[in-house]
Design an enzyme around this catalytic site. Structure first.
Site, PDB file in Angstrom:
ATOM      1  N   GLU A  61      10.759  66.297  66.203  1.00  9.69           N
ATOM      2  CA  GLU A  61      10.850  65.996  64.764  1.00  9.69           C
ATOM      3  C   GLU A  61      12.305  65.914  64.319  1.00  9.69           C
ATOM      4  O   GLU A  61      13.224  66.217  65.085  1.00  9.69           O
ATOM      5  CB  GLU A  61      10.053  67.045  63.985  1.00  9.69           C
ATOM      6  CG  GLU A  61       8.573  66.978  64.347  1.00  9.69           C
ATOM      7  CD  GLU A  61       7.696  67.919  63.553  1.00  9.69           C
ATOM      8  OE1 GLU A  61       8.227  68.821  62.865  1.00  9.69           O
ATOM      9  OE2 GLU A  61       6.472  67.753  63.635  1.00  9.69           O
TER      10      GLU A  61
ATOM     11  N   CYS B  25       6.702  60.918  68.498  1.00 12.34           N
ATOM     12  CA  CYS B  25       5.473  61.545  68.997  1.00 12.34           C
ATOM     13  C   CYS B  25       5.591  61.843  70.488  1.00 12.34           C
ATOM     14  O   CYS B  25       6.361  61.208  71.227  1.00 12.34           O
ATOM     15  CB  CYS B  25       4.293  60.604  68.789  1.00 12.34           C
ATOM     16  SG  CYS B  25       3.694  60.520  67.091  1.00 12.34           S
TER      17      CYS B  25
ATOM     18  N   GLU C  10       3.446  61.193  72.850  1.00 11.71           N
ATOM     19  CA  GLU C  10       3.022  60.080  73.704  1.00 11.71           C
ATOM     20  C   GLU C  10       4.162  59.076  73.890  1.00 11.71           C
ATOM     21  O   GLU C  10       4.370  58.544  74.979  1.00 11.71           O
ATOM     22  CB  GLU C  10       1.814  59.357  73.089  1.00 11.71           C
ATOM     23  CG  GLU C  10       0.569  60.230  72.953  1.00 11.71           C
ATOM     24  CD  GLU C  10       0.485  60.947  71.626  1.00 11.71           C
ATOM     25  OE1 GLU C  10       1.540  61.343  71.078  1.00 11.71           O
ATOM     26  OE2 GLU C  10      -0.626  61.129  71.129  1.00 11.71           O
TER      27      GLU C  10
ATOM     28  N   CYS D  50       0.689  55.402  68.359  1.00 13.12           N
ATOM     29  CA  CYS D  50       0.663  55.767  69.789  1.00 13.12           C
ATOM     30  C   CYS D  50      -0.479  55.062  70.510  1.00 13.12           C
ATOM     31  O   CYS D  50      -0.351  54.725  71.695  1.00 13.12           O
ATOM     32  CB  CYS D  50       0.558  57.279  69.946  1.00 13.12           C
ATOM     33  SG  CYS D  50       2.123  58.093  69.553  1.00 13.12           S
TER      34      CYS D  50
HETATM   35  N1  THU Z   1       2.109  63.872  66.776  1.00 16.67           N
HETATM   36  C1  THU Z   1       2.254  63.502  68.086  1.00 16.67           C
HETATM   37  O1  THU Z   1       3.216  63.915  68.758  1.00 16.67           O
HETATM   38  N2  THU Z   1       1.319  62.687  68.616  1.00 16.67           N
HETATM   39  C2  THU Z   1       0.251  62.212  67.949  1.00 16.67           C
HETATM   40  O2  THU Z   1      -0.465  61.357  68.456  1.00 16.67           O
HETATM   41  C3  THU Z   1      -0.075  62.752  66.629  1.00 16.67           C
HETATM   42  C4  THU Z   1       1.029  63.424  65.938  1.00 16.67           C
HETATM   43  C5  THU Z   1       3.148  64.736  66.177  1.00 16.67           C
HETATM   44  C6  THU Z   1       4.025  64.024  65.195  1.00 16.67           C
HETATM   45  C7  THU Z   1       4.512  65.183  64.344  1.00 16.67           C
HETATM   46  O3  THU Z   1       5.677  65.729  64.970  1.00 16.67           O
HETATM   47  C8  THU Z   1       3.409  66.189  64.405  1.00 16.67           C
HETATM   48  O4  THU Z   1       2.548  65.790  65.470  1.00 16.67           O
HETATM   49  C9  THU Z   1       2.585  66.279  63.136  1.00 16.67           C
HETATM   50  O5  THU Z   1       2.176  65.024  62.714  1.00 16.67           O
END
Ligand code: THU
Length: 142
Positions: A47, A56, A58, A92
């Site tokens: 983040e 994300c 993925e 993703c």
């Molecule tokens: N997040 C992911 O890493 N992958 C996903 O497919 C869904 C969401 C993360 C993004 C963010 O840092 C946190 O989850 C909350 O949305």
């Protein structure tokens, strides 16, 4: 202490989730993918104080695979936080589609590696727009 999951792809997703940088959402995610040559690549969410700049899990795993020369994904595991499955976000799903076929298996596990949900990419992203879609149309000559 909980033993590491026996399935190596699940174990990789669980382990990389521990390295997530998620100080804003507190929602740690780990993703692991198996390439068609058998190599496993993983990524976690990263983040940012400027929220939209976060990435994300993925996407991180896919970037690691591509940087190492991989191009095809055979299987994916996503490890989220809490008891509900962490299904890949819309963006993703599309990123996975670039390197995975519609029958790609996506398993969603909890933080200790219990399988919560299993879907194909086609179930997550029906009627998808993929690399071959672009090849179906003759180029427009102007
Ligand atoms: N997040 C992911 O890493 N992958 C996903 O497919 C869904 C969401 C993360 C993004 C963010 O840092 C946190 O989850 C909350 O949305």
């Amino acid at each position: 202490m909980t033993a590491a999951p026996a399935d190596p792809l699940i174990a990789a997703a669980v382990a990389v989730r521990e390295r997530a940088y998620a100080p804003y959402s507190h929602f740690a995610v780990g993703a692991a993918l198996r390439c068609d040559d058998g190599r496993v690549f993983s990524g976690c969410n990263v983040e940012n104080a400027a929220y939209p700049e976060g990435i994300c899990a993925e996407g991180g795993a896919i970037a690691a695979m591509v940087a190492a020369g991989g191009r095809r994904i055979d299987e994916v595991v996503v490890c989220g936080t809490g008891p509900a499955p962490c299904a890949p976000c819309g963006g993703c799903r599309q990123k996975l589609r670039e390197f995975g076929e519609p029958d790609l298996r996506v398993r969603m596990v909890d933080p200790v590696g219990r399988v919560l949900l299993v879907r194909t990419l086609a179930e997550l992203l029906p009627d998808s727009f993929g690399p071959t879609t672009l090849l179906q149309t003759a180029p427009v000559v102007k």
